[in-house]
Write a protein that holds these residues in place. Sequence first.
Motif, short mmCIF file in Angstrom:
data_model
loop_
_atom_site.label_atom_id
_atom_site.label_comp_id
_atom_site.label_asym_id
_atom_site.label_seq_id
_atom_site.Cartn_x
_atom_site.Cartn_y
_atom_site.Cartn_z
N ASP A 54 73.72 26.45 57.20
CA ASP A 54 74.44 25.99 58.39
C ASP A 54 73.58 25.03 59.21
O ASP A 54 74.09 24.15 59.89
CB ASP A 54 74.87 27.17 59.26
CG ASP A 54 76.01 27.97 58.66
OD1 ASP A 54 76.66 27.51 57.69
OD2 ASP A 54 76.26 29.10 59.16
N PHE A 55 72.25 25.21 59.15
CA PHE A 55 71.32 24.33 59.85
C PHE A 55 71.03 23.05 59.08
O PHE A 55 70.29 22.20 59.56
CB PHE A 55 69.99 25.04 60.12
CG PHE A 55 70.06 26.17 61.11
CD1 PHE A 55 71.09 26.28 62.03
CD2 PHE A 55 69.06 27.12 61.14
CE1 PHE A 55 71.13 27.32 62.93
CE2 PHE A 55 69.09 28.17 62.05
CZ PHE A 55 70.13 28.27 62.94
N GLY A 56 71.57 22.92 57.87
CA GLY A 56 71.36 21.71 57.09
C GLY A 56 70.32 21.82 55.99
O GLY A 56 69.97 20.82 55.37
N PHE A 57 69.81 23.01 55.75
CA PHE A 57 68.84 23.20 54.66
C PHE A 57 69.60 23.22 53.34
O PHE A 57 70.69 23.79 53.25
CB PHE A 57 68.10 24.53 54.82
CG PHE A 57 67.12 24.56 55.96
CD1 PHE A 57 65.76 24.65 55.71
CD2 PHE A 57 67.54 24.53 57.28
CE1 PHE A 57 64.84 24.70 56.75
CE2 PHE A 57 66.64 24.57 58.32
CZ PHE A 57 65.29 24.66 58.06
N ASP A 58 69.02 22.59 52.32
CA ASP A 58 69.66 22.69 51.01
C ASP A 58 69.26 24.01 50.38
O ASP A 58 68.37 24.71 50.86
CB ASP A 58 69.37 21.48 50.12
CG ASP A 58 67.92 21.34 49.72
OD1 ASP A 58 67.26 22.36 49.47
OD2 ASP A 58 67.46 20.19 49.61
N LEU A 59 69.95 24.36 49.32
CA LEU A 59 69.76 25.68 48.72
C LEU A 59 68.31 25.92 48.30
O LEU A 59 67.75 26.99 48.54
CB LEU A 59 70.70 25.86 47.53
CG LEU A 59 70.78 27.26 46.96
CD1 LEU A 59 71.21 28.27 48.02
CD2 LEU A 59 71.74 27.29 45.79
N GLU A 60 67.68 24.94 47.72
CA GLU A 60 66.29 25.12 47.26
C GLU A 60 65.34 25.34 48.44
O GLU A 60 64.35 26.07 48.32
CB GLU A 60 65.85 23.94 46.41
CG GLU A 60 64.59 24.18 45.62
CD GLU A 60 64.62 25.42 44.71
OE1 GLU A 60 63.57 26.08 44.60
OE2 GLU A 60 65.67 25.74 44.13
N GLU A 61 65.64 24.74 49.58
CA GLU A 61 64.80 24.93 50.77
C GLU A 61 64.87 26.36 51.30
O GLU A 61 63.99 26.78 52.05
CB GLU A 61 65.19 23.95 51.87
CG GLU A 61 64.81 22.51 51.58
CD GLU A 61 65.36 21.54 52.60
OE1 GLU A 61 64.62 20.59 52.96
OE2 GLU A 61 66.53 21.70 53.04
#
Length: 139
Positions: A54-61
């Motif tokens: 929701d904060f804009g992190f991609d899955l790997e992050e």
Amino acid sequence: MRIGELADRAGTTTRTLRYYESRGLLPARRGGNGYRTYDEADLRALRQIRTLQDFGFDLEETRPFVECLRAGHPEGDSCPASLAVYRSKLSELDALIDELTAVRAKVGAQLERAEQAVVALAAQEPAPRCELGPRQEEE
């Protein structure tokens, strides 16, 4: 708990959970009956993933945060790898903010130029007469 219950409690789909499993973010534990089984720690990890996305992190992050939780930390962001991801994301956001600020300045300058051109044009020419409006009869 089984996959359907976990999906409901996490506010996601079983398909998403299977995808997370394939990416190594969710453990692939199976009960004696062959069904996937999950616990509260899995639910906490899923909530962490969803919040970060929701904060804009991609899955790997999200991986360092999940690994931090799995290592027994009560919060997924209390490990050095999680902090490094936070720093990286903040740097990325700062760059985006700088870029958007520059674009905003350019758009503002274009608007100001266009408004001045409209004012200058209006001062030079009389307003056009609308030929489509109601006609006044001549006497």
